[in-house]
Write an enzyme that holds these catalytic residues in place. Structure first.
Site, PDB file in Angstrom:
ATOM      1  CG  ASP A  60      -1.832   1.185   1.273  1.00 10.47           C
ATOM      2  OD1 ASP A  60      -2.639   1.312   0.349  1.00 10.47           O
ATOM      3  OD2 ASP A  60      -1.745   1.991   2.222  1.00 10.47           O
ATOM      4  CB  THR A  93      -1.772   6.099  -2.118  1.00  4.32           C
ATOM      5  OG1 THR A  93      -1.788   4.669  -2.073  1.00  4.32           O
ATOM      6  CG2 THR A  93      -2.884   6.615  -1.256  1.00  4.32           C
ATOM      7  CB  THR A  94       0.899   3.245  -5.774  1.00  6.10           C
ATOM      8  OG1 THR A  94       0.772   2.592  -4.527  1.00  6.10           O
ATOM      9  CG2 THR A  94       2.230   2.870  -6.396  1.00  6.10           C
ATOM     10  CG  ASP A 393      -6.796   1.125   0.147  1.00  4.90           C
ATOM     11  OD1 ASP A 393      -6.869   2.003   1.028  1.00  4.90           O
ATOM     12  OD2 ASP A 393      -5.719   0.755  -0.356  1.00  4.90           O
TER      13      ASP A 393
END
Length: 549
Positions: A60, A93-94, A393
């Site tokens: 994550d 997020t990545t 998520d």
């Protein structure tokens, strides 16, 4: 092995102009390179050692960047992007970090050609505006009440996570939990979904992942205070308190003079009468379960047990709020102001069970409740922690779809489509801004490039083929199969993602890149702790007594 430190741990000295910009771009590229291998279904895990000696295993992006130690100011700014993305939409997020790093990487040659940073920024902002319009045009509105479509969107989100082996179970848990906490405002008619507060994830090591479930009620790690109180009650009347069931201590220090043996008995009787009156107020309303956030004395436990009432004390405020939402009870701050309407009657069963070595209280069977607990079971704490992050998520994605039911093609199809359309529009732009405009279009290709790289496919061939297919007007549905590395029709794979996640990721990435490009000076704001050595030596000689220099 020590905790990873991103970008050199040296003192940040003053950097000016081009040197500052290149340093910032280098730091951003380092952070992006760190987590690029965690994108897609073939993502690798990162093992992070925390300062306490524990380990975190995750892919994550937000969790990785939250745990690592960063010194460079631009790298710290990159870390904030992942946190902002996670708080806003809970996913992507990545992608944000990778996209920002790529935009800055493509802006570097423009700076080296002596193009002014503000002209680069102006071209990028124009590209962002056009890209958002392109995404809005291809986004499809779905029915948020259709459970099957919700499951498809969440499955696309969870397919890239570590727990994807049990993805259908996790998808169902996420959808069920989110739908449980939907509240519609009676005044405005708007939906409110607070998963952080009212959908609590409880992790219990042991058993298998298949034993995980969403309760139609709440569960918390507490036992009752008297060994003979009832452990199972059907259709309980639940009373929630925010006050202590014990003698109220004086707020100021007072001294009591005890001169006779009867004085001590009088003091004890006062305490007993006070607790007896408190319990009498409660018993008058005939609740089956009394739960308080504060303490409850042994004397109160005795009176409540005699009235056949089960009591639980020192419960967290957050747990008490969830019980109130699940059972329809109202949390009471003063026992004297208790009313019949404050009693919660929405629960079907109150039960205390022993799981492993600990006791857990279950309040279930709440059909009208808008709070729930998700019980996660698994082999180890590491697996449970990663499952919790993935489930969070997934619940965020479900919430986004319910609040804004618009979806786009996933698996890098929307990025390639946007990139191809921007490249076409770039031909109509004149001047140096065209290069910055094209930089955004080229930066979007980093997502399919990393997806194919992570699963071992030929990156150049895959991206070139994708670019050719998306150049056609009807090619918007071609993407990368993140497991096989093949170019496939995303409509067949049914990989869709919320439009809000893609829009937020693009906005955050471009705006952050523009901000970093506009920095032309990095100045240290800390004072030097010690003066120069020669000054110290001079002071020592002056202070020395005569004849002893």
């Amino acid at each position: 092995m020590q905790q990873p430190v991103i970008v050199m741990n040296q003192k940040v000295e003053r950097e000016h102009g081009r040197k500052a910009q290149m340093s910032n771009i280098g730091a951003a590229k380092t952070v992006a390179g760190l987590i690029s291998s965690t994108l897609g279904p073939c993502a690798m895990l990162k093992m992070i050692l925390d300062p306490m000696g524990g380990t975190v295993l995750t892919n994550d992006g937000n969790c990785i960047l939250r745990e690592i130690d960063v010194v460079h100011p631009a790298a710290k700014h990159m870390l904030e992007l992942a946190r902002a993305q996670d708080e806003e939409v809970g996913d992507g997020t990545t992608s944000v970090i990778v996209l920002t790093g790529e935009i800055l990487s493509l802006a570097q040659p423009l700076l080296e050609r002596n193009i002014h940073p503000l002209k680069i920024v102006k071209g990028m902002v124009q590209a962002l505006t056009d890209a958002l319009q392109i995404i809005e045009q291809v986004a499809v509105t779905i029915d948020p009440t259709d459970r099957e479509q919700l499951l498809e969107v969440v499955r696309a989100c969870l397919g890239t996570k570590f727990g994807s082996r049990e993805e259908m179970l996790m998808c169902k848990l996420a959808v069920d939990a989110t739908l449980r906490v939907v509240m519609t405002s009676a005044i405005t008619g708007q939906k409110e979904i607070d998963i952080k507060r009212y959908a609590k994830i409880e992790k219990i090591p042991g058993a298998s992942i298949e034993d995980s479930e969403v309760l139609d009620g709440v569960m918390f790690n507490k036992d009752h205070i008297h060994p003979k109180m009832r452990r199972r009650i059907e259709n309980p009347r639940v009373l929630l308190l925010d006050t202590a069931l014990e003698y109220k201590k004086a707020e100021t220090t007072i001294s009591v003079e005890v001169t006779k043996d009867t004085d001590w008995e009088t003091l004890l009787k006062q305490e007993e009468d006070y607790v007896r009156n408190l319990c009498a107020h409660i018993i008058a309303f005939k609740p089956d379960v009394v739960i308080t956030e504060k303490g409850a004395s042994d004397l109160a436990a005795h009176f409540l047990y005699k009235a056949n009432i089960t009591c639980i004390r020192r419960l967290r405020k957050t747990d008490n709020n969830r019980i109130a939402r699940a059972t329809g009870a109202t949390i009471v701050s003063r026992v004297e102001e208790l009313q019949e309407s404050d009693i919660g009657t929405g629960a079907g069963l109150f039960e205390i069970k022993k799981i492993g070595d600990e006791y857990f209280t279950f309040i279930t069977g709440c059909p009208n409740g808008t709070a729930c607990s998700v019980i996660l079971r698994g082999a180890s704490k590491d697996i449970l922690n990663e499952m919790e992050r993935n489930l969070h998520d997934a619940m965020c994605v479900t919430r986004n779809i319910i609040l804004e039911p618009r979806i786009v093609h996933g698996a890098a199809a929307i990025e390639m489509h946007t990139s191809a359309r921007l490249m076409e529009k770039a031909k109509s732009i004149t001047g140096v801004q065209q290069a910055a405009y094209q930089a955004i279009a080229m930066a979007l290709e980093v997502i399919p490039r990393i997806l194919s790289s992570n699963c071992g496919a030929n990156v150049i061939r895959t991206v070139t083929d994708l670019r050719a297919r998306h150049a056609l007007p009807s090619g918007s549905h071609w993407g990368v199969d993140g497991i096989k590395g093949d170019i496939t029709d995303i409509r067949v794979l049914k990989i869709v993602e919320p439009a809000s996640v893609k829009i937020q990721a693009l906005k955050t990435a471009v705006e952050a890149a523009c901000m970093i490009l506009r920095v032309d000076d990095v100045v240290s704001g800390t004072k030097a702790k010690s003066d120069r050595p020669e000054k110290k030596a001079a002071a020592t000689q002056e202070d020395a007594p005569d004849g002893h220099e």
